[in-house]
Motif scaffolding. Structure first.
Motif, PDB file in Angstrom:
ATOM      1  N   TYR A  77      46.839  47.987  22.268  1.00 53.79           N
ATOM      2  CA  TYR A  77      45.824  46.716  22.152  1.00 53.79           C
ATOM      3  C   TYR A  77      44.231  47.329  22.136  1.00 53.79           C
ATOM      4  O   TYR A  77      43.750  47.082  21.210  1.00 53.79           O
TER       5      TYR A  77
ATOM      6  N   GLU B 227      35.035  37.018  22.737  1.00 50.29           N
ATOM      7  CA  GLU B 227      35.922  37.593  23.643  1.00 50.29           C
ATOM      8  C   GLU B 227      36.337  38.956  23.411  1.00 50.29           C
ATOM      9  O   GLU B 227      37.682  39.367  23.246  1.00 50.29           O
TER      10      GLU B 227
ATOM     11  N   ALA C 250      38.981  40.775  25.878  1.00 50.95           N
ATOM     12  CA  ALA C 250      40.381  40.106  26.323  1.00 50.95           C
ATOM     13  C   ALA C 250      41.521  40.840  26.375  1.00 50.95           C
ATOM     14  O   ALA C 250      41.597  41.486  25.345  1.00 50.95           O
ATOM     15  N   GLY C 251      41.988  40.634  27.474  1.00 50.08           N
ATOM     16  CA  GLY C 251      43.409  41.344  27.380  1.00 50.08           C
ATOM     17  C   GLY C 251      43.260  42.853  27.660  1.00 50.08           C
ATOM     18  O   GLY C 251      44.463  43.603  27.541  1.00 50.08           O
ATOM     19  N   MET C 252      42.173  43.363  28.126  1.00 47.81           N
ATOM     20  CA  MET C 252      42.200  44.801  28.314  1.00 47.81           C
ATOM     21  C   MET C 252      41.870  45.205  29.863  1.00 47.81           C
ATOM     22  O   MET C 252      41.826  44.133  30.497  1.00 47.81           O
ATOM     23  N   ALA C 253      42.436  46.456  30.316  1.00 47.59           N
ATOM     24  CA  ALA C 253      42.143  46.679  31.457  1.00 47.59           C
ATOM     25  C   ALA C 253      40.874  47.099  31.984  1.00 47.59           C
ATOM     26  O   ALA C 253      39.829  47.283  30.807  1.00 47.59           O
ATOM     27  N   PRO C 254      40.418  46.805  33.126  1.00 46.01           N
ATOM     28  CA  PRO C 254      38.980  46.967  33.648  1.00 46.01           C
ATOM     29  C   PRO C 254      38.094  48.189  32.885  1.00 46.01           C
ATOM     30  O   PRO C 254      37.025  47.831  32.273  1.00 46.01           O
ATOM     31  N   LYS C 255      38.726  49.105  33.022  1.00 40.74           N
ATOM     32  CA  LYS C 255      37.852  50.382  32.704  1.00 40.74           C
ATOM     33  C   LYS C 255      37.766  50.459  31.099  1.00 40.74           C
ATOM     34  O   LYS C 255      36.668  50.705  30.433  1.00 40.74           O
ATOM     35  N   GLU C 256      38.910  50.040  30.287  1.00 41.70           N
ATOM     36  CA  GLU C 256      38.842  50.059  28.837  1.00 41.70           C
ATOM     37  C   GLU C 256      37.796  49.002  28.374  1.00 41.70           C
ATOM     38  O   GLU C 256      37.031  49.238  27.263  1.00 41.70           O
ATOM     39  N   ARG C 257      37.666  47.987  29.263  1.00 43.68           N
ATOM     40  CA  ARG C 257      36.739  46.683  28.882  1.00 43.68           C
ATOM     41  C   ARG C 257      35.155  47.271  28.773  1.00 43.68           C
ATOM     42  O   ARG C 257      34.419  47.246  27.778  1.00 43.68           O
TER      43      ARG C 257
END
Lengths: 234, 257, 626
Positions: B149, B172, B175-182
């Protein structure tokens, strides 16, 4: 033991999504399934409720083996499922949405009526006849939980309950889950939001690439920085 | 400050008597990241869809580089230099990563009418260059349908950059990503925006992302603009806390849990 | 026309509309919940009529016998619908949508032959309704009592359905399942019972619609496809899934039809126009106007989520012409190997033509994501255009064959303008309706097309008279056509079509005018189908309206599905297998349709993941052992 999953394997087409997942949820506790997007959290929940047919493994719910059963049979044993993308029946009113979820009262589980649910979700009580499609995302998220509770479940699976919600609504969601726990329900939720999980969960399971990498209490997870950085990328 | 890339004035839209967007005005300048936040159902998506041409407006004006774009079709607005990423990634799943970017390049160069040339041979190097910029060059030959994703989000970013946009609309984006990836994705978007002088308007529920990267924030509630300004000021605004931010338990501490 | 005659026609139209409403409502209901477009719905209507006929004969022509027969027919057909659901569809709900369609089409074939075996090919005229056989005088016009009864029954039925759907738990479950059946199951509702129940009700409605026509319409074997086409028009006009919409649309179309028949032949601007023959064309006009104003029908709404129809994850590589050329050359040598086998030569010519036909449909179905139920319209139009150009305009055959594809392309351009406004099932239904209209125009335009007899003496000139030479010409042209279509699939244009199928949202967001590209693709596919049609006409020497029939359209559909939508070369394999199999069966038994239907059913039930996928899986299983 409320729910016990042992050696679960699931495939989507040829993709091996779950490889040997083992976890258990005890009666009356809130268990958080943590992991990145695509790690297999959602598939685990869907395999438990029967929407994804596991290729191997055993699932025991309240003493009964449920792997391979149709979703409706599993739901009738008292296992509720709240999907990640809400999946409200948008053409149906709030009351009709609740009607679809209604099941007979069940021993060993709290019994819910629309009126009791409207105490828990006062907003919904003010829009009984409104079609689900004309509600805000936060209201829909509450309705999807209320709808599942109408089946008087003993245990509820919540798939990403905080995703896409405003911080304020997420706080309300946390309060709701604590209320459910106080009512005696067991809850298994999948989450990426650690803040949220920390507020509601007793124990956590981390899934990464379809495998369980960590099982323990939230306190143990707090202490295990390696597990958090390696599997949750925080 | 330079002249605004996007100017929104008095924008309004009602659905069956409910004012979804009510007299909203703001501007975004080149190289600036403007975050639009607000409760679910506050009118963010409606607002976005009007800027993008997917929805018509009841009143107001939307100007892109001084040109009125309200009422134009999405594809016409794109041709004027508006790139877009979606909340749920929208890519061509049957094509490779590179082909996805090639399609945007082909469309930008008006090359889609060709019936006999090989599509996969067109603008290949340029596509690779864009993919390199978002860190996806090595995965150029993979089919989009099998990507993780977070990687799809990067592909979307490359596609959105293919027509040298002046404005990037990101709905957004994390949305739907892990905190670090965000944080990483938004950092990438921010650096690209500054380097290419692109104005960015994005919606987001992750306040860690918003406070880390937004230059300014506007807050919508029930269709109305209730606050705007620097992140610190918005964060301290009691009204914003009451309708949206809550107690602050959902963001802010570096290492949660 | 006087007010009285207008009123009389209005009543006549309303009476005709009631059965149409019932069929369309049943179709809508079943589609809503199960997502299955029940191709066999017209067949159920037909059976309802036959069963009512036989039951009246058995019970006697008394009021009790008549109404008893209506009830019996309704229940029997409802039960048959439930049986079809349990025995066939339940097993393949998880299969691709098109396979469910294929299964219901197989049911059409089987039912037709069963009806042929039981009731014979002759039309059966039912009795008048005892007790309602007289007429009532309204404003000086004689109106059959029975018509008035029908006019009352339909709204009562609508009211009953509406109450059941909005005021009962069953109704809430049905509406919920219409939107998200999986979720309904996860909430503890037994979807299987719900689905079977919905099939019972939907089929019973079709049976009732047919049975009620007993005094008005003779039972015959052509009703199945005629009724399904009408029902598709009604559902598209009314809005798929909307039962009140079906009601309004049925009335609208019923009344318009009745007026056309009443108008008879009129002189308009000095032209003699036979309106009674133009009913279908007028129906088409009504539909066209409605769709321009409201693309999803009068009371319909855009479908909430559209699933891509071609289940392709990725397109295989472009076929290499260097690899295919030897294969084509080898085919060209066959006439030398078997110089006296005329049958083989005819079969090979057919296969070459139908391969092009199937590939042109596949271009629409696979990469463009537009399923056409009516691709034969272009095949048939070109066949007729070629024949007429040669026989009536006296053009050389070579010119006629060259021009005919353009005629087909032009027709496809007109139809396509409407079709690309819709997507998914709506689009498919609309293509079928257009094809049915084309067929009936050909069928009815005696002076130009020879009507049901068709045209004969459509032979190529001397240099092509030798069957072998004609085969070579066909082979070369079809191979070229297929090659061009394949090349197009991998061009920027072909990619843009796929882009529009994969994600219309993203395509629009990068400046692609998806609708316009689809429109062009529609016309292109029509033109290439047309080339096949023109070649077909001259290979047979005669043509008939059959070439534009729904049966011909579904043949192409079956070829593509047999070969595999997700492949490139599959349609050719499908065309070859299909043509050969059909030929073999037709030579052996009168009931070849049902045998063929059973073969399809067996394939679909054995390989719910698709025939090609199924064979690939078998291959994987067998290979390690060998």
């Amino acid at each position: 033991m409320m729910l016990h999953v042992e050696g679960l394997h699931s495939y989507y087409g040829r993709a091996h999504i779950l490889a040997d997942v083992t976890l258990e949820a005890r009666e009356g506790e809130v268990l958080a399934l943590l992991g990145r997007n695509g790690a297999g959290k959602s598939t685990t929940l869907k395999s438990v409720i029967g929407l994804v047919r596991p290729s191997a493994g055993a699932i025991t719910f309240a003493g009964a083996r449920i792997e391979g059963l149709s979703p409706f049979r599993i739901a009738r044993l008292g296992l509720g499922f709240v999907p990640e993308d809400r999946r409200i029946f948008t053409d149906l009113s709030v009351m009709e949405n609740l009607e679809v979820g209604r099941q007979a009262p069940r021993g060993g589980a709290p019994t819910w009526t629309p009126d009791r649910l409207f105490e828990l979700f006062p907003n919904l009580g003010r829009m009984r006849d409104r079609p689900g499609g004309r509600m805000s995302g936060g209201e829909q998220q509450m309705l999807t939980i209320a709808r599942t509770l109408m089946g008087n479940p003993r245990c509820v699976l919540l798939d990403e309950p905080s995703e896409g919600l405003a911080p304020l609504i997420v706080e309300q969601m946390a309060k709701t889950i604590r209320t459910l726990k106080a009512e005696g329900l067991s809850v298994v939720l999948s989450e990426q939001n650690l803040h949220f999980s920390a507020m509601v969960a007793d124990r956590a399971v981390i899934i990464e690439k379809g495998r369980v990498r960590f099982t323990g209490t939230m306190d143990e997870l707090r202490a295990d920085e390696q597990a958090r950085t390696q599997y949750l990328s925080v | 400050m330079s002249a605004p890339v996007l100017e929104v004035a008095g924008l309004a839209k009602a659905f069956g008597g409910v004012r979804a967007v009510d007299d909203v005005s703001f501007t975004v300048v080149a190289g600036e990241l403007l975050a639009m936040i607000g409760p679910n159902g506050a009118g963010k998506s409606t607002c976005f869809n009007m800027l993008n041409g997917q929805l018509s407006a009841d009143a107001g004006a939307v100007r892109l580089l001084g040109r009125d774009v309200l009422g134009m079709k999405p594809r016409a607005i794109w041709r004027l230099g508006v790139g877009r990423t979606f909340q749920i990634t929208a890519t061509f799943t049957s094509m490779t990563v590179r082909e996805n970017v090639q399609m945007a390049l082909l469309s930008h160069r008006h090359g889609l009418g060709s019936l006999l040339s090989r599509a996969s041979a067109r603008h290949r190097n340029e596509a690779d260059a864009l993919l390199g910029r978002v860190g996806m060059r090595e995965q150029g030959d993979r089919v989009c349908g099998v990507l993780a994703y977070g990687d799809l989000k990067r592909v979307e970013l490359a596609v959105a950059l293919a027509n040298d946009p002046k404005l990037l609309l990101m709905d957004e984006p994390t949305a739907g990503m892990a905190p670090k990836e965000r944080i990483e994705l938004m950092a990438l978007a921010a650096s690209l925006a500054r380097e290419r002088e692109v104005a960015v308007l994005f919606t987001e529920h992750d306040m860690d992302v918003v406070f880390a990267h937004a230059d300014r924030i506007i807050v919508l509630d029930r269709g109305r603009l209730i606050a705007q300004g620097e992140p610190a000021a918005v964060r301290a605004d009691p009204q914003v806390q009451a309708v949206y931010l809550g107690s602050g338990a959902m963001f802010g501490h570096e290492v949660p849990a | 026309m006087s007010f009285a005659s207008i009123l009389a026609q209005l009543l006549n139209g309303l009476a005709g509309a009631s059965s149409l409403f019932m069929v369309a409502a049943g179709l809508s209901l079943i589609f809503g919940v199960t997502r299955v477009v029940n191709f066999a719905h017209g067949s159920l209507y037909m059976l309802g009529l036959y069963v009512a006929y036989s039951t009246v004969e058995f019970l006697g022509r008394t009021p009790l016998g008549f109404w008893g027969a209506i009830v019996v027919a309704t229940i029997v057909i409802g039960a048959l619908g439930a049986l079809i659901e349990i025995a066939i569809l339940r097993r393949i709900y998880r299969a691709p949508e098109l396979f469910q369609l294929l299964a219901t089409f197989a049911v059409v074939l089987v039912i037709k032959d069963v009806a042929l075996a039981i009731w014979g090919a002759e039309e059966l005229v039912g009795p008048r309704a005892p007790g309602l056989s007289r007429t009532v005088e309204i404003m000086g016009r004689r109106v059959p009592q029975y018509d008035l009864a029908l006019i009352v029954i339909a709204p009562l039925l609508l009211l009953g359905l509406w109450l059941a759907l909005t005021r009962t738990r069953w109704g809430a479950l049905v509406r919920a399942a219409t939107q998200d059946r999986e979720m309904v199951g996860a909430l503890g509702v037994d979807e299987r019972k719900l689905f079977t129940g919905v099939f019972f009700v939907g089929a019973a409605l079709a049976g009732l619609g047919g049975a009620l026509q007993l005094p008005r319409e003779p039972a015959n074997l052509g009703l199945d496809l005629a009724v399904i086409a009408d029902a598709f028009v009604v559902t598209v006009v009314g809005g798929l899934g909307s039962i009140p919409g079906a009601f309004i649309a049925a009335i609208l179309i019923g009344v318009v039809k009745a007026f056309c028949i009443a108008l008879g032949t009129q002189s308009v601007l000095g032209l003699e126009i036979s309106f009674s023959k133009l009913t279908l064309v007028v129906e088409f006009l009504v539909m066209a106007i409605v769709l321009v104003v409201r693309p999803y029908g009068l009371l319909g709404r855009p479908p909430a989520q559209q699933r891509a129809v071609g289940e392709i994850t990725t397109l295989p590589n472009m076929p290499d012409w260097r690899r295919w050329l030897p294969f084509v050359a080898l085919l060209a040598l066959i006439p030398f190997a078997a110089p006296d086998d005329r049958y083989l030569l005819v079969l090979l010519t057919d296969i070459a033509i139908l391969s092009l036909f199937a590939v042109s449909l596949h271009v629409l179905m696979g990469p463009s994501g537009m399923v056409s139920f009516g691709h034969a319209a272009y095949f048939g139009v070109a066949a007729y255009a070629a024949a007429i150009l040669m026989r009536k305009v006296q053009l050389p055959m070579e010119v006629a064959v060259a021009v005919a594809p353009f005629v087909a392309g032009a027709v496809a351009l007109v139809y396509g303008w409407f079709c690309v406004r819709l997507s998914g099932v709506y689009l498919a239904m609309l293509t079928l309706a257009f094809a049915q209209i084309t067929w009936s125009v050909i069928f009815q335009w005696d002076s130009l097309t020879g009507g049901s007899n068709g045209l004969t003496g459509v032979w190529p000139p001397a240099w092509l008279a030798d069957k072998r030479v004609y085969f070579w010409l066909t082979l070369v042209l079809c191979a070229l056509g297929i090659g061009l279509l394949w090349r197009m699939l991998f061009s920027p244009f072909g990619y843009a079509l796929r882009a529009g199928r994969d994600s219309p949202l993203r395509a629009e967001a990068i400046g692609i005018d998806v609708r316009r590209l689809q429109w062009f693709a529609f016309a292109l596919a029509g033109a290439f189908a047309g080339l096949g049609g023109a070649l077909f006409a001259f290979s047979k020497g005669s043509i008939s309206p059959e070439l534009a029939s729904i049966a011909q359209s579904t043949d192409a559909l079956v070829m593509v599905l047999l070969g595999g939508v997700e492949t490139i070369t599959g349609p050719i394999a499908g065309a070859a297998i299909f043509t050969w199999l059909k030929d073999e069966l037709a030579r052996r038994t009168e009931y070849w349709r049902s045998v063929f239907g059973l073969v399809i059913l067996a394939l679909v039930l054995l390989f719910p993941q698709g025939v090609v996928g199924g064979l690939a899986m078998l291959w994987r299983r067998v290979r390690p052992a060998s």
